[in-house]
Design a protein around this motif. Sequence first.
Motif, PDB file in Angstrom:
ATOM      1  N   ILE A  68       0.823  -1.204   0.000  1.00  0.00           N
ATOM      2  CA  ILE A  68       0.000   0.000   0.000  1.00  0.00           C
ATOM      3  C   ILE A  68       0.862   1.260   0.000  1.00  0.00           C
ATOM      4  CG2 ILE A  68      -0.220   0.245   2.520  1.00  0.00           C
ATOM      5  CD1 ILE A  68      -3.229   0.852   2.011  1.00  0.00           C
ATOM      6  N   ASN A  69       2.135   1.083   0.381  1.00  0.00           N
ATOM      7  CA  ASN A  69       3.072   2.204   0.466  1.00  0.00           C
ATOM      8  C   ASN A  69       3.859   2.331  -0.842  1.00  0.00           C
ATOM      9  OD1 ASN A  69       5.493   3.721   0.923  1.00  0.00           O
ATOM     10  ND2 ASN A  69       5.205   3.480   3.132  1.00  0.00           N
ATOM     11  N   LYS A  70       3.559   3.358  -1.627  1.00  0.00           N
ATOM     12  CA  LYS A  70       4.162   3.540  -2.949  1.00  0.00           C
ATOM     13  C   LYS A  70       5.686   3.687  -2.871  1.00  0.00           C
ATOM     14  CE  LYS A  70       3.635   6.352  -7.165  1.00  0.00           C
ATOM     15  NZ  LYS A  70       5.014   6.773  -7.385  1.00  0.00           N
ATOM     16  N   HIS A  71       6.168   4.536  -1.980  1.00  0.00           N
ATOM     17  CA  HIS A  71       7.614   4.765  -1.874  1.00  0.00           C
ATOM     18  C   HIS A  71       8.329   3.506  -1.395  1.00  0.00           C
ATOM     19  CE1 HIS A  71       7.163   8.953  -2.813  1.00  0.00           C
ATOM     20  NE2 HIS A  71       6.317   9.148  -1.800  1.00  0.00           N
ATOM     21  N   GLY A  72       7.731   2.817  -0.438  1.00  0.00           N
ATOM     22  CA  GLY A  72       8.348   1.600   0.091  1.00  0.00           C
ATOM     23  C   GLY A  72       8.487   0.522  -0.969  1.00  0.00           C
ATOM     24  N   ILE A  73       7.439   0.313  -1.762  1.00  0.00           N
ATOM     25  CA  ILE A  73       7.473  -0.744  -2.760  1.00  0.00           C
ATOM     26  C   ILE A  73       8.413  -0.391  -3.910  1.00  0.00           C
ATOM     27  CG2 ILE A  73       5.537  -0.030  -4.244  1.00  0.00           C
ATOM     28  CD1 ILE A  73       6.197  -3.565  -2.943  1.00  0.00           C
ATOM     29  N   GLU A  74       8.498   0.883  -4.234  1.00  0.00           N
ATOM     30  CA  GLU A  74       9.425   1.305  -5.291  1.00  0.00           C
ATOM     31  C   GLU A  74      10.872   1.122  -4.866  1.00  0.00           C
ATOM     32  OE1 GLU A  74       8.185   5.270  -6.207  1.00  0.00           O
ATOM     33  OE2 GLU A  74       6.624   4.610  -7.621  1.00  0.00           O
ATOM     34  N   ASP A  75      11.158   1.364  -3.592  1.00  0.00           N
ATOM     35  CA  ASP A  75      12.516   1.144  -3.075  1.00  0.00           C
ATOM     36  C   ASP A  75      12.882  -0.341  -3.127  1.00  0.00           C
ATOM     37  OD1 ASP A  75      12.825   3.828  -2.600  1.00  0.00           O
ATOM     38  OD2 ASP A  75      12.435   3.710  -0.444  1.00  0.00           O
ATOM     39  N   THR A  76      11.919  -1.195  -2.768  1.00  0.00           N
ATOM     40  CA  THR A  76      12.174  -2.636  -2.808  1.00  0.00           C
ATOM     41  C   THR A  76      12.433  -3.106  -4.225  1.00  0.00           C
ATOM     42  OG1 THR A  76      10.698  -2.954  -0.893  1.00  0.00           O
ATOM     43  CG2 THR A  76      11.271  -4.911  -2.159  1.00  0.00           C
ATOM     44  N   VAL A  77      11.629  -2.632  -5.161  1.00  0.00           N
ATOM     45  CA  VAL A  77      11.796  -3.010  -6.564  1.00  0.00           C
ATOM     46  C   VAL A  77      13.161  -2.567  -7.085  1.00  0.00           C
ATOM     47  CG1 VAL A  77      11.026  -2.432  -8.905  1.00  0.00           C
ATOM     48  CG2 VAL A  77       9.376  -3.188  -7.208  1.00  0.00           C
ATOM     49  N   ALA A  78      13.563  -1.357  -6.737  1.00  0.00           N
ATOM     50  CA  ALA A  78      14.858  -0.835  -7.195  1.00  0.00           C
ATOM     51  C   ALA A  78      15.999  -1.726  -6.723  1.00  0.00           C
ATOM     52  CB  ALA A  78      15.049   0.590  -6.693  1.00  0.00           C
ATOM     53  N   GLU A  79      15.942  -2.169  -5.478  1.00  0.00           N
ATOM     54  CA  GLU A  79      16.997  -3.024  -4.945  1.00  0.00           C
ATOM     55  C   GLU A  79      16.967  -4.405  -5.600  1.00  0.00           C
ATOM     56  OE1 GLU A  79      20.236  -4.430  -2.712  1.00  0.00           O
ATOM     57  OE2 GLU A  79      19.553  -2.424  -3.277  1.00  0.00           O
ATOM     58  N   CYS A  80      15.771  -4.938  -5.846  1.00  0.00           N
ATOM     59  CA  CYS A  80      15.659  -6.244  -6.497  1.00  0.00           C
ATOM     60  C   CYS A  80      16.241  -6.197  -7.904  1.00  0.00           C
ATOM     61  CB  CYS A  80      14.193  -6.686  -6.550  1.00  0.00           C
ATOM     62  SG  CYS A  80      13.523  -7.177  -4.949  1.00  0.00           S
ATOM     63  N   ARG A  82      18.575  -4.156  -8.834  1.00  0.00           N
ATOM     64  CA  ARG A  82      20.029  -4.040  -8.665  1.00  0.00           C
ATOM     65  C   ARG A  82      20.653  -5.409  -8.436  1.00  0.00           C
ATOM     66  NH1 ARG A  82      24.066  -4.017  -5.402  1.00  0.00           N
ATOM     67  NH2 ARG A  82      22.838  -4.749  -3.631  1.00  0.00           N
ATOM     68  N   LEU A  83      19.871  -6.310  -7.809  1.00  0.00           N
ATOM     69  CA  LEU A  83      20.351  -7.668  -7.554  1.00  0.00           C
ATOM     70  C   LEU A  83      20.248  -8.559  -8.795  1.00  0.00           C
ATOM     71  CD1 LEU A  83      18.773  -8.171  -4.007  1.00  0.00           C
ATOM     72  CD2 LEU A  83      21.217  -8.025  -4.523  1.00  0.00           C
ATOM     73  N   GLY A  84      19.705  -7.995  -9.869  1.00  0.00           N
ATOM     74  CA  GLY A  84      19.672  -8.730 -11.134  1.00  0.00           C
ATOM     75  C   GLY A  84      18.353  -9.369 -11.498  1.00  0.00           C
ATOM     76  N   ALA A  85      17.303  -9.106 -10.712  1.00  0.00           N
ATOM     77  CA  ALA A  85      16.007  -9.726 -10.987  1.00  0.00           C
ATOM     78  C   ALA A  85      15.073  -8.767 -11.712  1.00  0.00           C
ATOM     79  CB  ALA A  85      15.360 -10.179  -9.675  1.00  0.00           C
ATOM     80  N   LYS A  86      14.123  -9.328 -12.443  1.00  0.00           N
ATOM     81  CA  LYS A  86      13.040  -8.533 -13.005  1.00  0.00           C
ATOM     82  C   LYS A  86      12.015  -8.328 -11.896  1.00  0.00           C
ATOM     83  CE  LYS A  86      13.495 -10.109 -17.792  1.00  0.00           C
ATOM     84  NZ  LYS A  86      12.832 -10.818 -18.922  1.00  0.00           N
ATOM     85  N   ALA A  87      11.636  -7.087 -11.650  1.00  0.00           N
ATOM     86  CA  ALA A  87      10.721  -6.793 -10.549  1.00  0.00           C
ATOM     87  C   ALA A  87       9.729  -5.712 -10.959  1.00  0.00           C
ATOM     88  CB  ALA A  87      11.494  -6.360  -9.305  1.00  0.00           C
ATOM     89  N   TYR A  88       8.492  -5.855 -10.485  1.00  0.00           N
ATOM     90  CA  TYR A  88       7.421  -4.938 -10.852  1.00  0.00           C
ATOM     91  C   TYR A  88       6.675  -4.513  -9.586  1.00  0.00           C
ATOM     92  CZ  TYR A  88       8.430  -7.310 -15.246  1.00  0.00           C
ATOM     93  OH  TYR A  88       9.072  -7.853 -16.337  1.00  0.00           O
TER      94      TYR A  88
END
Length: 232
Positions: A68-80, A82-88
């Motif tokens: 539900i937290n837009k900023h939180g989920i975007e930060d998680t996706v960015a890190e994923c 960076r780790l080499g995964a496709k994330a949405y």
Amino acid sequence: MKFFLHCLQLLPLLIIFSLESLLKLFIPKKRKSVTGEIVLITGAGHGIGRLTAYEFAKLKSKLVLWDINKHGIEDTVAECRRLGAKAYAFVVDCSNREDVYNSAKKVKEEIGDVSILVNNAGVVYTSDLFATQDPQIEKTFEVNVLAHFWTTKAFLPVMMKNNHGHIVTTASAAGHVGVPFLLAYCSSKFAAVGFHKALTEELAALEKTGIKTTCLCPNFINTGFIKNPNTA
């Protein structure tokens, strides 16, 4: 005398379990590959959900992350990523059934069929029964229990069709032991454990042996919901 007899009855089980543990130590069970699997994690904007996403990212899964937290989920996706995964990232209110169903439809259309569902989103309010407001009690059950029904109903049909998938229920140690000032939370987690057990039995009755289930019951963790958790 009775106690001694009970101990004797337990002895064969203790021997079997000890031998099994020893065998697994030298011949570890082959780990399930999740490379390329589409993994959906609810509540992935922080805490356990975020850390779970990172682990799946390292294993090269394709990640669909809800929070539900837009900023939180975007930060998680960015890190994923960076780790080499496709994330949405998807901003979803898991307490809202229609939001869950509509978001699930978008996931299917834009990304594909989810094969691993991690029902992790949760809320907690720390207060005694009378200080806990009625909307807070309702929200606790909507997120911690009912959301599991909506997400599972949305993604399980394809898993059943393919006889392949995995549904993870993030419950809590509080789903097995009552804790004061967490009445609504404990009740909802007891329900989450029951959901997992009944779902597991139902899939077995339907002979869907390719769909696995897991129930996680962690102890109190400092995820930001409860400050300085202490189980002493």
